[in-house]
Design a protein around this motif. Structure first.
Motif, PDB file in Angstrom:
ATOM      1  N   TYR A 372       0.866  -1.474   0.065  1.00 20.19           N
ATOM      2  CA  TYR A 372       0.014   0.153  -0.004  1.00 20.19           C
ATOM      3  C   TYR A 372       1.013   1.293   0.039  1.00 20.19           C
ATOM      4  O   TYR A 372       0.483   2.195   0.497  1.00 20.19           O
ATOM      5  CB  TYR A 372      -1.011   0.008   1.270  1.00 20.19           C
ATOM      6  N   ILE A 373       2.029   1.175  -0.549  1.00 20.82           N
ATOM      7  CA  ILE A 373       3.000   2.351  -0.463  1.00 20.82           C
ATOM      8  C   ILE A 373       2.629   3.112  -2.122  1.00 20.82           C
ATOM      9  O   ILE A 373       2.548   2.381  -2.899  1.00 20.82           O
ATOM     10  CB  ILE A 373       4.592   1.958  -0.533  1.00 20.82           C
ATOM     11  N   PHE A 374       2.453   4.303  -1.875  1.00 22.46           N
ATOM     12  CA  PHE A 374       2.118   5.223  -2.994  1.00 22.46           C
ATOM     13  C   PHE A 374       2.897   6.405  -3.069  1.00 22.46           C
ATOM     14  O   PHE A 374       3.328   7.238  -2.415  1.00 22.46           O
ATOM     15  CB  PHE A 374       0.646   5.736  -2.728  1.00 22.46           C
ATOM     16  N   ASP A 375       4.009   6.286  -4.062  1.00 24.31           N
ATOM     17  CA  ASP A 375       4.949   7.413  -4.352  1.00 24.31           C
ATOM     18  C   ASP A 375       4.344   8.689  -4.785  1.00 24.31           C
ATOM     19  O   ASP A 375       3.410   8.605  -5.613  1.00 24.31           O
ATOM     20  CB  ASP A 375       6.072   6.857  -5.242  1.00 24.31           C
ATOM     21  N   ILE A 376       4.851   9.824  -4.241  1.00 25.36           N
ATOM     22  CA  ILE A 376       4.054  11.096  -4.418  1.00 25.36           C
ATOM     23  C   ILE A 376       5.276  11.441  -5.590  1.00 25.36           C
ATOM     24  O   ILE A 376       6.400  12.140  -5.428  1.00 25.36           O
ATOM     25  CB  ILE A 376       4.215  12.109  -3.586  1.00 25.36           C
ATOM     26  N   ASP A 377       4.939  11.045  -6.971  1.00 28.47           N
ATOM     27  CA  ASP A 377       6.197  11.428  -7.966  1.00 28.47           C
ATOM     28  C   ASP A 377       5.493  12.357  -8.869  1.00 28.47           C
ATOM     29  O   ASP A 377       5.994  12.545 -10.330  1.00 28.47           O
ATOM     30  CB  ASP A 377       6.057   9.777  -8.779  1.00 28.47           C
ATOM     31  N   CYS A 378       4.851  13.305  -8.376  1.00 19.94           N
ATOM     32  CA  CYS A 378       4.129  14.482  -9.148  1.00 19.94           C
ATOM     33  C   CYS A 378       5.495  15.271 -10.079  1.00 19.94           C
ATOM     34  O   CYS A 378       5.345  15.463 -11.112  1.00 19.94           O
ATOM     35  CB  CYS A 378       3.430  15.379  -8.310  1.00 19.94           C
ATOM     36  N   LEU A 379       6.503  15.709  -9.169  1.00 19.26           N
ATOM     37  CA  LEU A 379       7.541  16.143  -9.720  1.00 19.26           C
ATOM     38  C   LEU A 379       8.209  15.185 -10.921  1.00 19.26           C
ATOM     39  O   LEU A 379       8.646  16.026 -11.962  1.00 19.26           O
ATOM     40  CB  LEU A 379       8.701  16.712  -8.735  1.00 19.26           C
ATOM     41  N   GLN A 380       8.477  14.145 -10.601  1.00 25.25           N
ATOM     42  CA  GLN A 380       8.851  13.288 -11.669  1.00 25.25           C
ATOM     43  C   GLN A 380       8.096  13.186 -13.134  1.00 25.25           C
ATOM     44  O   GLN A 380       8.659  13.298 -14.177  1.00 25.25           O
ATOM     45  CB  GLN A 380       9.184  12.076 -11.132  1.00 25.25           C
ATOM     46  N   THR A 381       6.823  13.235 -12.662  1.00 25.23           N
ATOM     47  CA  THR A 381       5.729  13.410 -13.865  1.00 25.23           C
ATOM     48  C   THR A 381       5.927  14.648 -14.824  1.00 25.23           C
ATOM     49  O   THR A 381       5.868  14.619 -15.979  1.00 25.23           O
ATOM     50  CB  THR A 381       4.349  13.195 -13.599  1.00 25.23           C
ATOM     51  N   ILE A 382       5.940  15.914 -13.970  1.00 23.44           N
ATOM     52  CA  ILE A 382       6.156  17.209 -14.693  1.00 23.44           C
ATOM     53  C   ILE A 382       7.546  17.156 -15.527  1.00 23.44           C
ATOM     54  O   ILE A 382       7.410  17.592 -16.689  1.00 23.44           O
ATOM     55  CB  ILE A 382       6.146  18.091 -13.574  1.00 23.44           C
ATOM     56  N   LYS A 383       8.492  16.408 -14.975  1.00 27.33           N
ATOM     57  CA  LYS A 383       9.897  16.678 -15.692  1.00 27.33           C
ATOM     58  C   LYS A 383      10.020  15.340 -16.714  1.00 27.33           C
ATOM     59  O   LYS A 383      10.983  15.234 -17.316  1.00 27.33           O
ATOM     60  CB  LYS A 383      10.777  16.230 -14.669  1.00 27.33           C
ATOM     61  N   GLY A 384       8.813  14.475 -16.822  1.00 25.09           N
ATOM     62  CA  GLY A 384       8.637  13.404 -17.824  1.00 25.09           C
ATOM     63  C   GLY A 384      10.106  12.207 -17.517  1.00 25.09           C
ATOM     64  O   GLY A 384      10.492  11.785 -18.397  1.00 25.09           O
ATOM     65  N   LEU A 385      10.572  11.934 -15.945  1.00 29.06           N
ATOM     66  CA  LEU A 385      11.288  11.069 -15.758  1.00 29.06           C
ATOM     67  C   LEU A 385      10.672   9.762 -15.747  1.00 29.06           C
ATOM     68  O   LEU A 385       9.742   9.484 -15.458  1.00 29.06           O
ATOM     69  CB  LEU A 385      11.914  11.432 -14.351  1.00 29.06           C
ATOM     70  N   ASP A 386      11.561   8.999 -16.163  1.00 31.73           N
ATOM     71  CA  ASP A 386      11.616   7.335 -15.840  1.00 31.73           C
ATOM     72  C   ASP A 386      10.232   6.994 -16.599  1.00 31.73           C
ATOM     73  O   ASP A 386       9.427   5.928 -16.493  1.00 31.73           O
ATOM     74  CB  ASP A 386      11.464   7.127 -14.410  1.00 31.73           C
ATOM     75  N   GLY A 387      10.308   7.316 -17.859  1.00 32.99           N
ATOM     76  CA  GLY A 387       9.179   7.051 -18.737  1.00 32.99           C
ATOM     77  C   GLY A 387       7.755   7.634 -18.500  1.00 32.99           C
ATOM     78  O   GLY A 387       6.827   7.230 -19.368  1.00 32.99           O
ATOM     79  N   ARG A 388       7.629   8.462 -17.676  1.00 28.67           N
ATOM     80  CA  ARG A 388       6.532   8.966 -17.278  1.00 28.67           C
ATOM     81  C   ARG A 388       6.013   9.949 -18.534  1.00 28.67           C
ATOM     82  O   ARG A 388       6.862  10.688 -18.981  1.00 28.67           O
ATOM     83  CB  ARG A 388       6.605   9.732 -15.841  1.00 28.67           C
ATOM     84  N   LYS A 389       4.718  10.012 -18.664  1.00 24.16           N
ATOM     85  CA  LYS A 389       4.228  10.943 -19.648  1.00 24.16           C
ATOM     86  C   LYS A 389       3.776  12.264 -19.121  1.00 24.16           C
ATOM     87  O   LYS A 389       3.102  12.488 -18.326  1.00 24.16           O
ATOM     88  CB  LYS A 389       3.006  10.369 -20.428  1.00 24.16           C
ATOM     89  N   GLN A 390       4.483  13.274 -19.702  1.00 20.32           N
ATOM     90  CA  GLN A 390       4.352  14.651 -19.298  1.00 20.32           C
ATOM     91  C   GLN A 390       2.698  15.019 -19.796  1.00 20.32           C
ATOM     92  O   GLN A 390       2.108  14.558 -20.606  1.00 20.32           O
ATOM     93  CB  GLN A 390       5.251  15.537 -20.013  1.00 20.32           C
ATOM     94  N   ARG A 391       2.198  15.836 -18.758  1.00 17.41           N
ATOM     95  CA  ARG A 391       0.784  16.315 -18.851  1.00 17.41           C
ATOM     96  C   ARG A 391       0.831  17.791 -19.451  1.00 17.41           C
ATOM     97  O   ARG A 391       1.721  18.549 -19.191  1.00 17.41           O
ATOM     98  CB  ARG A 391      -0.018  16.117 -17.695  1.00 17.41           C
ATOM     99  N   PRO A 392      -0.411  18.299 -19.769  1.00 17.45           N
ATOM    100  CA  PRO A 392      -0.552  19.710 -19.973  1.00 17.45           C
ATOM    101  C   PRO A 392      -0.265  20.557 -18.774  1.00 17.45           C
ATOM    102  O   PRO A 392      -0.746  20.354 -17.729  1.00 17.45           O
ATOM    103  CB  PRO A 392      -2.121  19.680 -20.365  1.00 17.45           C
ATOM    104  N   GLY A 393       0.549  21.653 -19.074  1.00 17.34           N
ATOM    105  CA  GLY A 393       0.804  22.497 -17.983  1.00 17.34           C
ATOM    106  C   GLY A 393       2.127  22.271 -17.477  1.00 17.34           C
ATOM    107  O   GLY A 393       2.679  22.861 -16.506  1.00 17.34           O
ATOM    108  N   SER A 394       2.898  21.143 -17.847  1.00 15.38           N
ATOM    109  CA  SER A 394       4.508  20.910 -17.214  1.00 15.38           C
ATOM    110  C   SER A 394       5.175  21.856 -17.488  1.00 15.38           C
ATOM    111  O   SER A 394       5.940  22.230 -16.592  1.00 15.38           O
ATOM    112  CB  SER A 394       4.689  19.563 -18.021  1.00 15.38           C
ATOM    113  N   GLU A 395       5.126  22.698 -18.897  1.00 19.96           N
ATOM    114  CA  GLU A 395       6.146  23.363 -19.227  1.00 19.96           C
ATOM    115  C   GLU A 395       5.874  24.830 -18.301  1.00 19.96           C
ATOM    116  O   GLU A 395       7.006  25.392 -17.668  1.00 19.96           O
ATOM    117  CB  GLU A 395       6.158  24.035 -20.581  1.00 19.96           C
ATOM    118  N   LEU A 396       4.499  24.911 -17.998  1.00 19.24           N
ATOM    119  CA  LEU A 396       4.522  26.288 -16.978  1.00 19.24           C
ATOM    120  C   LEU A 396       4.859  26.050 -15.884  1.00 19.24           C
ATOM    121  O   LEU A 396       5.398  26.810 -15.164  1.00 19.24           O
ATOM    122  CB  LEU A 396       2.753  26.255 -17.377  1.00 19.24           C
TER     123      LEU A 396
END
Length: 503
Positions: A372-396
């Motif tokens: 039940y461990i959930f990583d708070i990986d929002c920063l990694q998503t914004i940066k598109g790290l480790d294969g994460r798909k960037q979302r609208p607003g990432s550049e902003l």
């Protein structure tokens, strides 16, 4: 469209229709006609006439031959046990909305077609209809797969008139029903909590949520409720983790959606991330509540917080309003506990927050048995790290979220949520390779993306009694055991594009 041959399947077919999966929903009979899954916008039985008897594949069969039925509470003699149906034949109904039978039925048309289907052994498509206030017709129809007619008899019905009753059983090996524990008699889609089959707990939140969350168990013998955790609707924050404060707030009056200029809207890129919608919450008193729906998944959502002057029910405080939909925790055969909805949930609607105990990742690295461990990986998503798909607003947000330590930031998430011993309903939501929920990072009381709230939103229209799911996002061979070898876990989500392995 039928006259101009513009429907998807103009010729009647037996069995599944390619592209129409079990669980697909329709908001009118006309939608089913256009696809060809059921060719009548009024009659409950669709069938092939004798014109098909010379076509390839149908030689030797007795016609007329049934292809599909719609079960929607029109006949009072219907009986539905999900995998087994007693279906009343057509004819003799007064069609005044009270389901009353006024004359005897005869063995012609659809009734004869269903009898011939019993003799021929061909499968029948079953579509269930029930009331739904969010449908433009007032009803929603769900394709529930293939059944076979196993018995046919004529007997006196409730009103004393002779009716044909056809017993149908669902074929094995299909996707599970989204309506498996609902009695569809006269269109009901739910029942009082006290009457739920397999009820083991009336409310696992024990009054913490806006709505009770019952738990049912038809798998274990004897049935047991969920145990080994303490329910908490809010995130528990240890003293050693300091949450920064946000000293800036908007000065909107009322709802931010009506303000000409809103600081919180500017933080989201000039527009508020939510649209508001009135939803009826009490049929008795006809009261409505304004709830927000997320327009699209974003890199991060900035909500109004304690320093904002807008109302507490502002649309830009959607994640702070608590549970808005009736949910049920239920025991599954292969996936442990799961969660399903009793309501129709529209795209972008908030489901719940993922709560537990906020921890640093380094604290839980040794807890291999904690699922039940959930990583708070929002920063990694914004940066598109480790294969994460960037979302609208990432550049902003790349520039607005920079701090003096960002250049040295670790590639891995710094914080996580541990819901092993403390958590809410989100801990029971299962993985799917074709999920109907998505994860959204939300900031309201501060602006530290590494400590963002983790919220679950609807990715599509979710019908009543469908299981909720999101993609856990594991990479294959990403979990390493104590022996240094990759740990594998089979996926049982049942999606058509299932990856077969969770990790």
């Amino acid at each position: 469209m039928q006259a101009t041959n513009a429907v998807l399947y103009p010729e009647k077919r037996i069995g599944h229709l390619p592209g129409v999966d079990v669980g697909v929903q329709f908001y009118s009979r006309a939608e089913m006609v256009v696809l060809g899954i059921h060719g009548h916008w009024m009659k409950g039985i669709d069938y092939m006439s004798s014109k098909y008897e010379d076509k390839t594949g149908y030689q030797g069969l007795t016609f007329p031959l049934a292809t599909s039925i719609v079960m929607s509470g029109v006949y009072e003699d219907d009986f539905d046990k999900a995998d087994e149906i007693i279906y009343t034949g057509e004819g003799g109904n007064n069609f005044l909305g009270n389901s009353h039978q006024k004359t005897n039925q005869t063995l012609v048309g659809g009734n004869l077609a269903l009898k011939n289907s019993k003799d021929n052994g061909n499968p029948i498509r079953v579509i269930r209809g029930h009331k739904d206030k969010d449908s433009y017709t007032g009803k929603v129809y769900t394709y529930d797969g293939l059944y076979k007619v196993v018995d046919c008899l004529s007997e006196k019905g409730v009103r004393g008139h002779f009716v044909f009753k056809f017993k149908l059983k669902r074929l094995e090996g299909q996707l599970p029903l989204t309506t498996s524990q609902v009695l569809f008699k006269r269109g009901d889609v739910h029942m009082p909590i006290s009457e739920l089959p397999g009820l083991v707990c009336r409310d696992i939140s024990y009054g913490q949520e806006n709505l009770p969350i019952p738990a049912t168990n038809l798998i274990d013998n004897p049935p047991v409720p969920p145990f080994g955790f303490v329910y908490s609707k809010t995130l528990q924050i240890p003293e050693y983790i300091k949450i920064p404060a946000d000293s800036i707030g908007c000065n909107c009056k009322g709802d931010c959606s009506t303000s000409k200029h809103c600081l919180c809207a500017d933080r989201n890129g000039s527009d508020l991330p939510y649209v508001s919608r009135q939803r009826k919450v009490s049929a008795k008193h006809a009261t409505c509540k304004k709830i927000g729906r997320l327009v699209e998944p974003k890199a991060v959502v900035f909500e109004c917080g304690a320093n904002c002057s807008c109302y507490c029910n502002c649309v830009n405080r959607t994640s702070q309003q608590g549970l808005q939909y009736r949910l049920e925790v239920f025991k599954t055969e292969l996936k442990g506990w799961g969660v399903r909805t009793w309501d129709t949930i529209l795209p972008g609607a908030l489901i719940c927050e993922y709560t537990g105990v906020l921890r640093r990742n380094e604290e839980v690295e040794c807890l291999m048995d904690n699922k039940y461990i959930f990583d708070i990986d929002c920063l990694q998503t914004i940066k598109g790290l480790d294969g994460r798909k960037q979302r609208p607003g990432s550049e902003l947000h790349m520039t607005s979220l920079q701090d003096e330590h960002d250049s040295e930031a670790c590639q891995a998430p710094e914080y996580c949520i541990d819901a092993g011993s403390v958590g809410n309903i989100a801990r029971f939501i299962n993985h799917s390779c074709q999920p109907n929920l998505f994860i959204q990072c939300v900031l309201s009381s501060h602006r530290d993306i590494k400590l963002a709230k983790i919220m679950l939103f609807a990715a599509d229209t979710i019908p009543p009694l469908q299981e909720l799911s999101y993609d856990y996002g594991y990479c294959l061979d990403s979990i390493i055991g104590a022996d240094g070898n990759a740990v594998k876990l089979a996926c049982h989500c049942g999606a058509s594009n299932c990856r077969k392995w969770l990790y």
